[in-house]
Motif scaffolding. Structure first.
Motif, PDB file in Angstrom:
ATOM      1  N   UNK A 174       0.599  -0.979  -0.156  1.00  0.00           N
ATOM      2  CA  UNK A 174       0.188   0.117  -0.177  1.00  0.00           C
ATOM      3  C   UNK A 174       1.109   1.527  -0.149  1.00  0.00           C
ATOM      4  N   UNK A 175       0.748   1.897  -1.014  1.00  0.00           N
ATOM      5  CA  UNK A 175       1.404   3.588  -1.295  1.00  0.00           C
ATOM      6  C   UNK A 175       0.536   4.595  -0.697  1.00  0.00           C
ATOM      7  N   UNK A 176       1.456   5.370  -0.131  1.00  0.00           N
ATOM      8  CA  UNK A 176       0.900   7.142   0.069  1.00  0.00           C
ATOM      9  C   UNK A 176       1.597   8.071  -0.667  1.00  0.00           C
ATOM     10  N   UNK A 187      -4.814   5.095   2.008  1.00  0.00           N
ATOM     11  CA  UNK A 187      -4.462   4.660   0.663  1.00  0.00           C
ATOM     12  C   UNK A 187      -4.144   4.821  -0.074  1.00  0.00           C
ATOM     13  N   UNK A 188      -2.916   5.115  -0.966  1.00  0.00           N
ATOM     14  CA  UNK A 188      -2.739   6.408  -2.808  1.00  0.00           C
ATOM     15  C   UNK A 188      -3.249   5.131  -4.228  1.00  0.00           C
ATOM     16  N   UNK A 189      -2.496   4.174  -3.219  1.00  0.00           N
ATOM     17  CA  UNK A 189      -1.974   2.796  -4.434  1.00  0.00           C
ATOM     18  C   UNK A 189      -1.941   1.834  -3.817  1.00  0.00           C
ATOM     19  N   UNK A 190      -2.901   0.857  -3.488  1.00  0.00           N
ATOM     20  CA  UNK A 190      -3.546  -0.218  -4.097  1.00  0.00           C
ATOM     21  C   UNK A 190      -2.627  -1.300  -3.834  1.00  0.00           C
ATOM     22  N   UNK A 191      -2.360  -1.727  -2.535  1.00  0.00           N
ATOM     23  CA  UNK A 191      -1.597  -2.865  -2.164  1.00  0.00           C
ATOM     24  C   UNK A 191      -2.153  -4.421  -2.171  1.00  0.00           C
ATOM     25  N   UNK A 192      -1.783  -5.340  -1.823  1.00  0.00           N
ATOM     26  CA  UNK A 192      -1.743  -7.038  -2.178  1.00  0.00           C
ATOM     27  C   UNK A 192      -2.884  -7.333  -1.408  1.00  0.00           C
ATOM     28  N   UNK A 193      -2.769  -6.990  -0.115  1.00  0.00           N
ATOM     29  CA  UNK A 193      -4.047  -7.022   1.450  1.00  0.00           C
ATOM     30  C   UNK A 193      -5.119  -6.667   0.974  1.00  0.00           C
ATOM     31  N   UNK A 217      -5.975  -5.009  -2.018  1.00  0.00           N
ATOM     32  CA  UNK A 217      -6.531  -5.742  -2.906  1.00  0.00           C
ATOM     33  C   UNK A 217      -7.564  -6.800  -2.957  1.00  0.00           C
ATOM     34  N   UNK A 218      -6.869  -7.556  -2.242  1.00  0.00           N
ATOM     35  CA  UNK A 218      -7.484  -8.719  -2.282  1.00  0.00           C
ATOM     36  C   UNK A 218      -8.834  -8.847  -1.423  1.00  0.00           C
ATOM     37  N   UNK A 219      -8.860  -7.956  -0.157  1.00  0.00           N
ATOM     38  CA  UNK A 219     -10.132  -7.978   0.582  1.00  0.00           C
ATOM     39  C   UNK A 219     -11.704  -6.995  -0.159  1.00  0.00           C
ATOM     40  N   UNK A 220     -10.627  -6.718  -1.677  1.00  0.00           N
ATOM     41  CA  UNK A 220     -11.851  -5.879  -2.546  1.00  0.00           C
ATOM     42  C   UNK A 220     -12.345  -6.875  -3.349  1.00  0.00           C
ATOM     43  N   UNK A 221     -11.542  -8.127  -3.622  1.00  0.00           N
ATOM     44  CA  UNK A 221     -12.126  -9.358  -4.565  1.00  0.00           C
ATOM     45  C   UNK A 221     -11.489  -9.003  -5.647  1.00  0.00           C
ATOM     46  N   UNK A 222     -12.151 -10.008  -6.551  1.00  0.00           N
ATOM     47  CA  UNK A 222     -11.722 -10.269  -8.035  1.00  0.00           C
ATOM     48  C   UNK A 222     -11.747  -9.074  -9.331  1.00  0.00           C
ATOM     49  N   UNK A 223     -12.265  -8.323  -8.626  1.00  0.00           N
ATOM     50  CA  UNK A 223     -12.734  -6.332  -9.279  1.00  0.00           C
ATOM     51  C   UNK A 223     -10.958  -5.851  -9.697  1.00  0.00           C
TER      52      UNK A 223
END
Length: 250
Positions: free
Chosen positions: A102-104, A152-158, A160-166
């Motif tokens: 996750x990037x800020x 969170x500006x840029x989305x990290x792996x955790x 993205x996973x929490x948000x789902x397949x999209x």
């Protein structure tokens, strides 16, 4: 008889350029979007050597050749189509980045009353969800590598996973390059690991400069050296004025 000077040692900045260039290795025909001096040198080196199909732009509306000569028009609608289809690889900076990528780049401190205003979120969420994004950090420190980003500006792996397949379809963070080494997320839980050390840097130095526990193997390799041809291109063609050393000192 005067003895000719020996070969110049490879500088820390040149290791950083080669590490950034390798982010675009085997990417094929994608739009390279480097943000910053060292990433820009790396993208140009990659296109001149092992990734000739990379597309470079003038940062606005034109596809350009290696010398900056316009090759074609890149209208905004085409740019958006490339972004949303995963056909771009960005290398961004980071005010903060955490263990899951996750990037800020928005603010430091609480959103309601931040201690410091940064660039703003800008295109970071779209970048990270729609195409591969790597990062360049010229000064590796605990202020940048934090346990948890303030926003969170840029989305990290955790995330993205929490948000789902999209959110995970095109999401990928190939690498984070810093003045100390290269990091990636090649771990079972997609947390950050130390992939390589630039020569002269120790594991303890990286640990001390990171605000969270990295995954570190027993034997961390050194960042690869540029080939003789790559070194010549960096020094004589791509950056003959040595501007790279202003960003990363030896």
């Amino acid at each position: 008889m005067t003895t000719p000077p020996g070969p110049r040692a490879i500088t820390r900045a040149e290791y950083c350029v080669i590490a950034c260039a390798d982010a675009w290795r085997d990417n094929g025909e994608v739009l390279a979007s480097p943000m910053g001096l060292i990433p820009s040198l790396g993208a140009r080196l990659a296109k001149r050597t092992f990734s000739p199909d990379l597309l470079l732009t003038d940062g606005e509306a034109m596809i350009v050749d290696l010398d900056g000569t316009p090759e074609g028009w890149l209208p905004y609608r085409r740019h958006l189509a490339m972004v949303t289809g995963g056909k771009r690889h960005v290398m961004m900076g980071a005010g903060q980045i955490d263990r899951f990528g996750n990037q800020n780049i928005s603010c430091i401190g609480d959103w309601e009353q931040p201690a410091r205003q940064l660039l703003g979120v800008r295109g970071a969420p779209v970048n990270t969800l729609n195409n591969p994004v790597s990062y360049w950090v010229p000064k590796h420190s605990p202020r940048v590598f934090v346990e948890r980003v303030d926003m969170i500006s840029g989305v990290g792996y955790d995330s993205a996973a929490a948000a789902g397949p999209s959110a995970t379809r095109y999401h990928r963070i190939p690498r984070v390059v810093t003045d100390l080494g290269v990091l990636d997320f090649a771990t079972p839980d997609r947390s950050m690991r130390l992939a390589s050390l630039h020569p002269g840097v120790t594991v303890d130095t990286v640990r001390a400069a990171t605000g969270f526990a990295l995954t570190i193997a027993d034997d961390v390799p050194c960042t690869r050296e540029p080939t003789a041809g790559e070194l010549r291109l960096i020094r004589e063609v791509i950056d003959p004025m040595g501007t790279r050393d202003r960003e990363v000192s030896s």
